[in-house]
Design a protein around this motif. Structure first.
Motif, PDB file in Angstrom:
ATOM      1  N   ILE C 114      37.573  68.343  89.462  1.00  0.00           N
ATOM      2  CA  ILE C 114      37.441  66.793  90.084  1.00  0.00           C
ATOM      3  C   ILE C 114      35.930  66.917  90.241  1.00  0.00           C
ATOM      4  CG2 ILE C 114      37.238  64.751  91.230  1.00  0.00           C
ATOM      5  CD1 ILE C 114      40.216  64.986  91.031  1.00  0.00           C
ATOM      6  N   ARG C 116      33.342  68.970  89.963  1.00  0.00           N
ATOM      7  CA  ARG C 116      32.841  70.428  88.810  1.00  0.00           C
ATOM      8  C   ARG C 116      31.884  69.437  88.018  1.00  0.00           C
ATOM      9  NH1 ARG C 116      32.688  75.576  87.358  1.00  0.00           N
ATOM     10  NH2 ARG C 116      33.856  75.254  85.558  1.00  0.00           N
ATOM     11  N   ARG C 117      33.894  68.625  87.254  1.00  0.00           N
ATOM     12  CA  ARG C 117      33.806  67.728  85.632  1.00  0.00           C
ATOM     13  C   ARG C 117      33.213  66.568  85.442  1.00  0.00           C
ATOM     14  NH1 ARG C 117      34.321  71.939  81.963  1.00  0.00           N
ATOM     15  NH2 ARG C 117      35.344  70.360  80.684  1.00  0.00           N
ATOM     16  N   VAL C 118      34.192  65.819  86.832  1.00  0.00           N
ATOM     17  CA  VAL C 118      33.914  64.402  86.552  1.00  0.00           C
ATOM     18  C   VAL C 118      33.114  63.667  86.014  1.00  0.00           C
ATOM     19  CG1 VAL C 118      35.967  62.415  87.232  1.00  0.00           C
ATOM     20  CG2 VAL C 118      36.862  64.174  86.800  1.00  0.00           C
TER      21      VAL C 118
ATOM     22  N   LEU D  52      23.566  67.881  81.290  1.00  0.00           N
ATOM     23  CA  LEU D  52      24.562  68.639  80.546  1.00  0.00           C
ATOM     24  C   LEU D  52      24.847  67.117  79.519  1.00  0.00           C
ATOM     25  CD1 LEU D  52      27.336  69.548  83.011  1.00  0.00           C
ATOM     26  CD2 LEU D  52      25.724  71.150  82.136  1.00  0.00           C
ATOM     27  N   TYR D  59      32.529  67.192  76.724  1.00  0.00           N
ATOM     28  CA  TYR D  59      31.288  68.028  77.128  1.00  0.00           C
ATOM     29  C   TYR D  59      30.735  69.127  75.672  1.00  0.00           C
ATOM     30  CZ  TYR D  59      30.967  66.605  82.245  1.00  0.00           C
ATOM     31  OH  TYR D  59      31.183  66.157  83.196  1.00  0.00           O
ATOM     32  N   VAL D  78      27.234  66.190  87.878  1.00  0.00           N
ATOM     33  CA  VAL D  78      28.030  65.345  89.104  1.00  0.00           C
ATOM     34  C   VAL D  78      28.012  65.600  90.279  1.00  0.00           C
ATOM     35  CG1 VAL D  78      28.965  65.207  86.300  1.00  0.00           C
ATOM     36  CG2 VAL D  78      29.713  66.735  88.176  1.00  0.00           C
ATOM     37  N   GLY D  80      30.715  63.364  91.922  1.00  0.00           N
ATOM     38  CA  GLY D  80      31.775  62.794  92.546  1.00  0.00           C
ATOM     39  C   GLY D  80      32.679  63.448  93.803  1.00  0.00           C
ATOM     40  N   GLY D  81      33.832  62.211  93.815  1.00  0.00           N
ATOM     41  CA  GLY D  81      34.305  63.165  94.843  1.00  0.00           C
ATOM     42  C   GLY D  81      34.571  61.905  96.495  1.00  0.00           C
TER      43      GLY D  81
END
Lengths: 151, 81, 151, 81
Positions: C114, C116-118, D52, D59, D78, D80-81
């Motif tokens: 998550i 890495r990619r979201v 990106l 992607y 990104v 997030g988290g």
């Protein structure tokens, strides 16, 4: 540190609130749940018995050791006793730390140690009988009493 | 001058007792108390290969001393979680 | 499968209920929490921005991949957006499986993927300024665009 | 016959725009659209080493085709988290 052996339902939010700290960036919570089957046999319900005072003492020791080992900001361990229906929560473990890796490692370590050391026993009740599930069978490994008796 | 003995789970079922009080003997250890119990409750013998012990709520070895006014728990392999 | 990008507060119990199954013996829940500091700097609050439709799509793909990889019985991923105060939950991930090891491994894998990619971005706001925290800095690793662009 | 371009986070702040519509050119790829954007918004150039791309929420690589009526997102790393 929230430690409890209880016949009352376990509430994840209570454990989460107990470990939430302003320094914590991550919380991992584990719930042990009563499954509807074990080794292909349909389970009707489980009965957990504990040696409550020693169970709480052992849970506290393990929770404190986890904080030391993994540099946690908080830990909580709760175990339910008595009759539990399918889907109910038997074990609740929560840990918090600055970063996520420590919480996953600490949570996994703590659950493993709880299952090895805390004096709690599980009886499976089926439609046509019942049996205490003990030690190696529940762990899926050979018993290692030497290391358990280390303490 | 007594020892309190606690039985749990399958062992409590086998013995039919959950707690009893035993006279203390000078020099008692986990093994000596356990052996006196086996004399009275021979059904304990089949549990001993996998049994663990706790003296006053700490895991103990067979040669751990058991003083008077101590609680000795006979602990079948645990299966919590 | 519960997947959501939302500006509303995240509730762990909702994610737990979404992955609880009669075949599941274990549930692991991860909460990403707003810390009061980062790299020694006091944080006042965070602002999360998302590309919501793509974020939910990516979260769903990852949740499905986790189910496949780790033989899960359920997975849930929720991400909060907007302004978050210290102690609030930004990310909520829950997975269930027959046994505990799969839940810890799947939870950790899913949170890593998550992050890495979201397509979600975090802005730190301090008493005297603010900054978008992006990529390598937030991951603590060198950026690996090749593998990210694999999909 | 247009392309929708989305900007996020630090890039949106730098460009001062979150979304714009661009004329489609036959044979457009991620790189060709990005290069036209850089002509108008030279501040994008400093982002390109870590940028990106997503075409219709997947992607994409620099040589991924960008047909008409497509959404191209420019995605800073990104966090997030």
């Amino acid at each position: 540190m929230l430690i409890r052996v209880t016949s009352e339902q376990l509430h994840p939010q209570e454990a989460i609130d107990a470990v939430r700290q302003n320094e914590a960036g991550a919380i991992d919570v584990f719930l042990g749940i009563v499954r509807n089957s074990n080794k292909g046999r349909a389970v009707n319900h489980l009965v957990y018995e504990a040696y409550p005072s020693m169970a709480e003492k052992t849970m506290l020791e393990l929770a404190e050791e986890a904080v030391e080992r993994f540099d946690l900001t908080g830990s909580a361990v709760l175990h339910r006793t008595g009759r539990l229906e399918i889907g109910e929560t038997s074990l609740l473990v929560a840990v918090s730390a600055g970063h996520r890796a420590a919480t996953f490692e600490a949570g996994h370590w703590l659950v493993n140690e709880i299952k090895r050391r805390v004096p709690v026993w599980k009886k499976e009740v089926w439609a046509d009988g019942e049996e205490w599930i003990e030690g190696p069978e529940s762990l899926g490994i050979e018993r290692a009493p030497a290391s358990i008796q280390d303490s | 001058m007594a020892i309190t003995v606690l039985f749990f789970a399958s062992l409590a079922d086998a013995v039919g007792i959950r707690e009893l009080s035993l006279s203390h003997v000078s020099g008692d250890t986990v093994a000596s108390v356990r052996n006196r119990l086996v004399e009275t409750y021979p059904q304990i013998a089949e549990f001993t290969p996998t049994l663990l012990y706790a003296v006053n709520e700490d895991y103990a070895d067979e040669d751990t001393p058991v003083p008077a006014d101590t609680t000795l728990a006979l602990i079948p392999p645990v299966s919590g979680g």
